[in-house]
Design a protein around this motif. Structure first.
Motif, mmCIF file in Angstrom:
data_model
loop_
_atom_site.group_PDB
_atom_site.id
_atom_site.type_symbol
_atom_site.label_atom_id
_atom_site.label_comp_id
_atom_site.label_asym_id
_atom_site.label_seq_id
_atom_site.Cartn_x
_atom_site.Cartn_y
_atom_site.Cartn_z
ATOM 1 N N UNK A 233 0.865 -1.175 0.000
ATOM 2 C CA UNK A 233 0.000 0.000 0.000
ATOM 3 C C UNK A 233 0.905 1.229 0.000
ATOM 4 N N UNK A 234 0.545 2.212 -0.815
ATOM 5 C CA UNK A 234 1.364 3.414 -0.965
ATOM 6 C C UNK A 234 0.562 4.625 -0.511
ATOM 7 N N UNK A 235 1.121 5.381 0.429
ATOM 8 C CA UNK A 235 0.482 6.610 0.899
ATOM 9 C C UNK A 235 0.764 7.709 -0.123
ATOM 10 N N UNK A 236 -0.168 7.903 -1.038
ATOM 11 C CA UNK A 236 0.056 8.833 -2.151
ATOM 12 C C UNK A 236 -0.399 10.250 -1.784
ATOM 13 N N UNK A 237 -1.697 10.452 -1.652
ATOM 14 C CA UNK A 237 -2.302 11.677 -1.109
ATOM 15 C C UNK A 237 -2.215 12.919 -1.987
#
Length: 380
Positions: A233-237
């Protein structure tokens, strides 16, 4: 008259017992080898620790009593102290755990109809200073050891009556490394802990049921896929570097272009094993329809889903949560582009267990408790 000095005999200092929790199979076998024990004993002890969940060698009834006593002289099967346990009205549970050096971290259990997910921490504090995350306002104290990460799982299983682990209706089915800290800045310990979690003769959690969340430590992402093999999971935001530099400052070191390329080449990614992009919804900051369209353009050709996360405000923060209508319109754009776009339902808000609230909120509660106790004492 002569004076004879009294002789003071001090009790010998007992050496600290070594904790077996967190040792991998090879390390456990090496420890036992130093006691002259054969390798097969490691398998027996492993079974008792991780499959049966025992914390006392005396309970290992397949071992002879003299052997159990010998083990107890040298080792322990540790659990951190639960300094605060809270249960939400929605069934979410949160444990604030104190480790041997007095440092604390939190773990959160989130039950759903089809799964039970435990969110664990990988560090005490955090070094990433993401501007919307309260946990990120805390300084990094240290990495958690493999044993301290595994212990979070063991504590949850204790409290959820999850031993023995081979239960068809087991409540804890999934692990997410989404608590305090950046897991890829503690790679070796995270790897060892997850290998223990995935061992089929112990905790027995499939790698497909473990997700590691990163803010985008690009050099370690491929290694994560190759050596651990869990979901990513990648914290893009944000969809552009200018905004992401503010929201997720590590972006200045590993910009979006490099992050997206690392996602495209993540080992094992396919339509059955998609990358999750986490996107916190901030009112007037990253929640426009233009942002939504840019988001789906950015991740095209990546097997992915997008978790839209309503922002959880905290005192002093400059951001607000997007309203429901805005989030729904944003989600519809993503869905129309062919990506699953679930809006993450905030869980455990009443016990400060929601995304971005870990540990720091507990520190505020403890401070409040101390102030109340002082006031009560003064009144008395």
């Amino acid at each position: 008259m002569s004076t004879v000095a009294a002789t003071v005999t001090e009790a010998p200092v007992q050496p600290a017992l070594k904790d077996l929790v967190g040792l991998d199979r090879e390390q456990l076998a090496e420890e036992l080898k130093m006691l002259g024990l054969p390798k097969f004993r490691a398998g027996q002890i492993w079974h008792w620790i991780y499959h049966r969940g025992v914390t006392d060698f005396a309970a290992m009834t397949t071992l002879a009593k003299p052997l159990r006593a010998q083990l107890a002289e040298h080792y322990k099967i540790g659990r951190p102290e639960i300094t605060r346990e809270q249960w939400s009205e929605d069934g979410t549970a949160k444990w604030l755990l104190k480790f041997d050096d007095g440092n604390e971290a939190e773990a959160v259990f989130i039950p759903d109809d089809d799964r039970g997910t435990l969110c664990i921490s990988s560090q005490v504090g955090c070094t990433l200073t993401c501007s919307f995350c309260h946990t990120g306002t805390q300084r990094l104290v240290r990495n958690l050891t493999a044993g301290e990460m595994v212990a979070q799982i063991l504590v949850a299983l204790d409290r959820l009556e999850g031993f023995p682990t081979a239960q068809e209706d087991r409540r804890l089915t999934n692990i997410v490394l989404m608590g305090m800290g950046e897991p890829l800045y503690n790679f070796d310990n995270v790897k060892r802990a997850m290998m223990i979690a995935m061992d089929g003769e112990g905790l027995g959690l499939s790698k497909r049921r473990i997700t590691l969340s990163t803010s985008g430590i690009v050099p370690e992402m491929e290694r994560c896929g190759e050596e651990i093999g869990v979901n990513l999971a990648v914290s893009l935001h944000a969809v552009n570097d200018e905004l992401r530099n503010t929201l997720v400052p590590i972006n200045k070191k590993y910009p979006i272009k490099d992050l997206i390329e690392a996602c495209k080449t993540y080992p094992g990614v396919n339509n059955a094993r998609r990358i999750t992009f986490e996107y916190v919804m901030l009112k007037g900051v990253n929640d426009s329809l233009e942002d939504a369209r840019a988001l789906v353009k950015l991740i095209e050709d990546i097997p992915a889903k997008i978790n839209l996360i309503p922002f959880n405000p905290w005192p002093g923060v400059a951001y607000e949560c997007s309203d429901d209508e805005t989030i729904e319109k944003f989600a519809q754009v993503v869905l129309n582009a062919g990506y699953a776009s679930p809006v993450r339902t905030p869980r455990g808000r009443d016990i400060l267990a929601a995304c971005g609230q870990l540990k720091s909120a507990s520190e505020r509660l403890r401070k409040k408790d101390r102030i109340a106790a002082i006031a009560a004492a003064s009144a008395g």
